[in-house]
Every structure is written in C-alpha cells, then in structure tokens.
Design an enzyme around this catalytic site. Sequence first.
Site, PDB file in Angstrom:
ATOM      1  N   TYR A 157      46.063  39.316  43.985  1.00 23.83           N
ATOM      2  CA  TYR A 157      44.724  38.859  43.603  1.00 23.83           C
ATOM      3  C   TYR A 157      44.892  37.440  43.088  1.00 23.83           C
ATOM      4  O   TYR A 157      45.214  37.210  41.927  1.00 23.83           O
ATOM      5  CB  TYR A 157      44.117  39.773  42.539  1.00 23.83           C
ATOM      6  CG  TYR A 157      42.831  39.246  41.953  1.00 23.83           C
ATOM      7  CD1 TYR A 157      41.786  38.811  42.767  1.00 23.83           C
ATOM      8  CD2 TYR A 157      42.650  39.171  40.571  1.00 23.83           C
ATOM      9  CE1 TYR A 157      40.618  38.322  42.222  1.00 23.83           C
ATOM     10  CE2 TYR A 157      41.484  38.692  40.022  1.00 23.83           C
ATOM     11  CZ  TYR A 157      40.475  38.261  40.855  1.00 23.83           C
ATOM     12  OH  TYR A 157      39.308  37.764  40.322  1.00 23.83           O
ATOM     13  N   ASP A 196      42.936  39.513  47.899  1.00 25.61           N
ATOM     14  CA  ASP A 196      41.909  38.491  47.698  1.00 25.61           C
ATOM     15  C   ASP A 196      42.617  37.161  47.453  1.00 25.61           C
ATOM     16  O   ASP A 196      43.129  36.913  46.360  1.00 25.61           O
ATOM     17  CB  ASP A 196      41.028  38.884  46.514  1.00 25.61           C
ATOM     18  CG  ASP A 196      39.882  37.915  46.282  1.00 25.61           C
ATOM     19  OD1 ASP A 196      39.789  36.912  47.024  1.00 25.61           O
ATOM     20  OD2 ASP A 196      39.085  38.145  45.347  1.00 25.61           O
ATOM     21  N   HIS A 297      32.780  42.716  47.121  1.00 23.11           N
ATOM     22  CA  HIS A 297      33.630  42.544  48.298  1.00 23.11           C
ATOM     23  C   HIS A 297      33.497  43.778  49.171  1.00 23.11           C
ATOM     24  O   HIS A 297      33.014  44.829  48.738  1.00 23.11           O
ATOM     25  CB  HIS A 297      35.097  42.361  47.896  1.00 23.11           C
ATOM     26  CG  HIS A 297      35.373  41.097  47.143  1.00 23.11           C
ATOM     27  ND1 HIS A 297      36.149  40.066  47.651  1.00 23.11           N
ATOM     28  CD2 HIS A 297      34.999  40.690  45.904  1.00 23.11           C
ATOM     29  CE1 HIS A 297      36.222  39.097  46.754  1.00 23.11           C
ATOM     30  NE2 HIS A 297      35.532  39.452  45.697  1.00 23.11           N
TER      31      HIS A 297
END
Length: 613
Positions: A157, A196, A297
């Site tokens: 992330y 991500d 998301h």
Amino acid sequence: MRILSWNINGVRTLPQYHPWNTFTSFQGILEHLNADIICFQEMKTSRSSLSRCVALPDDFEAFFSFPQNKGGYSGVAVYADSRTVTPLRAEEGLSGILQPKPPLTSDDRISRSYPCAHEIELVPDEHGSTPSDFAALEAEGRALIVDFGLFVLINVYCPNETSDARLPFKINFHVMLQDRVRKLMNEGREVVVVGDINICATPLDHCDGHLASNTATFYDHPARAWFHRWLSPIGCMTDAVRRFWPGRKGMYTCWNLKISARETNYGTRVDYILVTPGMLPWIKHGDIQPSLKGSDHCPIYIDLHDEITTDAGERLFLRDVLPMNRNREDPPRLAARRWEEYSGKQTLLSTFFGKGNKPRPPSNSPLSSLSSTPDTQLPREYSDAAQPDHTQPAVVIPPPPHPLLSSCKSACTSTSQLLAPSLQSNPMSSRQTAPPASSAKRKSSDNAAKKVPKKLKGGQSKLSSFFVQPSVSPPCSQEITSGNVVNHRDYIESDHQFALEFSASFETPLSQGLLASATPSASQIQAAWSQLMAAVQPPNCLVHGEPAKEHTVNKPGPNKGKTFFLCSRPVGPGYDKGKSERLREEVDHRYRCNFFKWTSDVRREAKDRSSTS
C-alpha cells in the site's frame, strides 16, 4: 488459480455493505471473493483490535502488517487458501528490519540481501535532510512479502501524496520497493507485486487524462516519471491487467465517493498487479471487478494457467511448481496462527471473565457475608467517602442581569448575603465529629431524604413565556435560616428571580403600556417561527438553471457543520472545477458547473425579497 488484490478501506467497515453484510463470518467474505490468494490494503486496524474470525479464518492462512504508531491507519494483509496453495516463508516490510521475536533465521528469510539506504539514491525531505535508514518508511505497515515457491508475492500500500511535504516520503518508498524487487530478481526469483500503488501509469488511467492540458505534462510528476521508467518496455515490470486490455477506456479502480464520482465512472486506476517477465507465460487473464462495492476501490485479479508449455516443448503443471501441503503443521513464523494469543501460549484477558472462572469464597470468609445480600451496609467511614457530598455549595455563574436592573441596582439587596452565615459552617466537619449512627437509622434517614420533593428550578419554563410580560408579585419576605438550606444553586436562581420581580415593581405605568403594546400577538409569533424554521428553497445554478443540491462541511475547521449549495449534476470528465483548476475551453457543461453558495446567504436573500415585497 486466482490472485486478487483489493483496497478495502477498513476491515471493520466492509461488513456494513452488501453483499458482505449477509455473511455470518469473515470466512464467508473470503470465499465469496473466489480467489486462492487474497491481498488487502488499508486494513485500518491493529493486532489488539483484530477479531479472531478475521485473524484465523477456517481454511485460510493469514499474514498481517500493522502500523507501529498510528492505530486505524494503513495496514496490509494476505490470505492464502490452505486447500489450494501453501505459503513457504513470509516477511514484514521491504527492508528486512521488521522482525518478530525472536528474529527470523536464515531459513525463515525469503532472500539473502535487502535494500540499504546508503546504496540507493533517496530524496531529501523539505528540510533538506536525507534519510539514513528505512525506519520511518517501514513504520506504517505498508508491505508484506510471502514466498509461494513459483513466485514471491509483494503486497504493498504505497503512500499517497497528501501534501508537497509528503512527496519525498512517497518517492523513497517507491525506490525501496524497486530495489527489493531488483535484489529478488538477481537471486533468480520471479516476483508478483500487487496492491495500491497510488499512481496513474498512463493518461488512459486518469479520468481527465485525455484533456490536452494534462496529456502534455502528465509525466512531469516525479512519481509518474518513476513508475513510467519501472514498467515495460522501459523497465522490468509488466502491468498484467492492462496487458489484456491495452486500449480499454474507463478501466478505473478508485473513485471519490464524496462527490459521487463512481456513479459516472469519474475515477482513476491506481491498483495494479505487476509481474516480472518469467511470470508472463503463466498468466491466463486479468481484469477489474467494479461491480463489487464496499470501498472506494474495486478488486483486481489475475488468473493463472493450470499448465504451460515452455519454448523447449516441456509441459509444466501449476500443481508441480506451486507447492501445496494441506497437512502442514508449521506455517511461516509471521502467520497469525502462530501468534502467542492464538497458539495457546498466552492467556487471554477474556478468560478471566468467563462463567465458572470466578473463585467462590468460603462461607465463613468475610467476602461471603459481603456478597450474600445486595443490601449489605458498609462501615460509616467507607460509605460516607464513597458517596458524593451534596451539601457543599455549588459555584454557579448567575445569568446576566435584566436591563431594567441598572437603574435600581443600588436598591436591591441580594439574598445571597443572607445565606453567608449559614454557609460558614462546614457540614463535613460536623458530620465527622458526630458519633456513627446505626445502619438501620441511617437507612431510614436516607429514605426520608429521598421522599423530599425536588425543588423546581426558577427561570423560563416554556418558550411561550419568553413573549409574555412577567407578572408582578410582592417580594418574598420569608426568613432564610440555616435549617431550610437545601441547595445553594436553588437560592442563587431564586435570587435572580427576586431581582427580576423587584425591578418589575418599579416600572412606571407608561413603560408598562409600551411593553404591552410591543408584545407581539400569538399569530405574529407563529408566523415568525414558521419563517425561521422553514426549509430553505434551493437556488438554481447559473449555468443549467436547475435546483442546486445542499451539502454539509465535514472537514475540521471554522466552517465545519455549515451547509452550502452546489450544482446538482454529477461530476464527469471536464466538469467545471473553477477557473483556477480547469481551463475554460476544456469545460464540459454536461456535468457539474462551478456554482457555489452558502445556505446562510440564500436565506438572507430570501428574507430581503420578502421584506421588500
């Protein structure tokens, strides 16, 4: 076999959405995703607050990385279906400095070499200082590495650029990630990076990327320039999902839910599955799943072939190159199943509060007599100390004086002066010197005290009394002694009431007549309140002439809680963000215009129109 990645924006909020709220356990959520390896970002939880069903699903091996200082922030997790795949080793972080206790041995580690701060070029921060280690980069729980034999999975992330000061932190994390992948490739390992990344790879991955102003300067941003160099054909990593959809528009994975951007697919693609060249023959398909809700998301995934044929004509089966041991007793050290609180080595605090665990004292012990009846009386010195003292005078700031009191202030004598002698003696001291009374006598006195009717507080009793002239009554001449002192707060309020009544008695007939004539009627009062509490008629936006939509400020600051009106049309490519952010020739009037007006201004304009008419 399927590998899935999803930024869930909080593991505790996910079960609040459909269809996830229909499952009775977290195991059901994982099975509904229909993947063998599931990677989550933004778990937003901590080890202490993680529930057992999330940490130990029945048929999944779980791995977690939590932030060290910020609770409910970032965090990543990897779930591997133990029925189809077996993780061999696992590590937390990218640099190898995050170690469990005791530290990992050489056999538990995934690789032999790790990134070093002095070997790579890090970006200095806003103060000009360059980090000498990766401690700050690794403190936010942003990476997990799991070895599956055929490939090494890295779930990340990456930081978001929330401000200009955050940009060096973001770039340095990307550089550390790139160097870890490079070292794994130098050791002959294939790597799959999922998560991500918080970067748009190309203008095709941004909702406004097609605009001429953005296309010309798209790669001027340092993070986009780095990502562009890391991806093929320049770099070593391949965007696996885009490889199957090279020209697909609107393949976004993230939307701003605050402006309802998902309704018009006004988003960005910042979630990726990146693979090294050796993994490309195994990838069968890849796509996004925008229909799955529960976060800002959406999930992305890739599917692997069950078998492939190499260039030399050799057939390779996935079950042979991907280890699968369903009866493995010892998962990797980082697995949640080996945590002390779940391995049986640590006693949980909740076990002390279970039924049957509380030891029962013997019948002849002192505790048995105290716990036998609920009305057991404690000794005097303990019962007095345990109860609040209501006899102490409360310090109360009286309400502001009536305007009419200014002329007769010198003539008014406050009744609080009469209370001074009675409050000089401390009731605590007299109680301490008095001999202790029996429990029965104290109980009867307590019951008698409870039967004393509660004194009504003075002041305004209802809203209508505010519009009625107070009636004049003679001042109270009752003698106040120390025997009838019940509550000092009541006397202060009665003092204020006495002052109002005393001032009203000095009013002249002329002033009383003026006040009576100025008192509004009941219909006028009702009309005034109806106008005040009426809903604001939404104004029309200037471009479309349509009624605007009311919003509320949620951002902390001086305007939090205030309401305002915006154009009711949805956002979309080229919507009007304002002259400072959008060129006039690039504005698409099919979407939201830049209309803005505070609700207070709308209400004031409506009041001015009604007064003039």
